[in-house]
Design a protein around this motif. Sequence first.
Motif, short mmCIF file in Angstrom:
data_model
loop_
_atom_site.label_atom_id
_atom_site.label_comp_id
_atom_site.label_asym_id
_atom_site.label_seq_id
_atom_site.Cartn_x
_atom_site.Cartn_y
_atom_site.Cartn_z
N ALA A 18 0.83 -1.21 0.00
CA ALA A 18 0.00 0.00 0.00
C ALA A 18 0.87 1.26 0.00
N LEU A 19 1.93 1.24 0.77
CA LEU A 19 2.83 2.39 0.81
C LEU A 19 3.52 2.62 -0.52
N SER A 20 3.90 1.54 -1.19
CA SER A 20 4.55 1.70 -2.49
C SER A 20 3.57 2.23 -3.54
N VAL A 21 2.29 1.85 -3.43
CA VAL A 21 1.28 2.37 -4.36
C VAL A 21 1.09 3.87 -4.15
N THR A 26 4.12 9.49 -6.82
CA THR A 26 4.63 10.80 -6.44
C THR A 26 6.09 10.93 -6.83
N ALA A 27 6.88 9.91 -6.62
CA ALA A 27 8.29 9.96 -6.98
C ALA A 27 8.48 10.04 -8.48
N GLN A 31 9.92 13.51 -11.02
CA GLN A 31 11.08 13.40 -11.88
C GLN A 31 10.80 13.85 -13.30
N ILE A 32 9.55 13.91 -13.68
CA ILE A 32 9.20 14.32 -15.04
C ILE A 32 9.40 15.82 -15.17
N SER A 33 10.21 16.23 -16.14
CA SER A 33 10.44 17.65 -16.36
C SER A 33 9.40 18.19 -17.32
#
Length: 94
Positions: A18-21, A26-27, A31-33
Amino acid sequence: MKMFRQRVLRPVLVGAAALSVVIAPTAVIEQISPGPTETRADPCVDGVIPWNPYIVNCNLQPRMPRVRGAAPDAGAIIACRGKPGCLSWYVNGP
């Protein structure tokens, strides 16, 4: 001992999943510019566009917040010059 391990391990694995979902999107999004397709307009225009009194002109003084029925600013007067009804629409409109 084996039963205890299964009881503890299952909630830990479910919590980690659940935490990884929650954290992974968000991470990745951070990172997407922004691509070259995202362009931002200047806050003002260097000149006056006829029939558009809402455009902010860089050459005139800053605009005060517009209140319906109040006197028009210089940009609206210049943009509506010679256009019947334009200035009254700007003053009394939304």
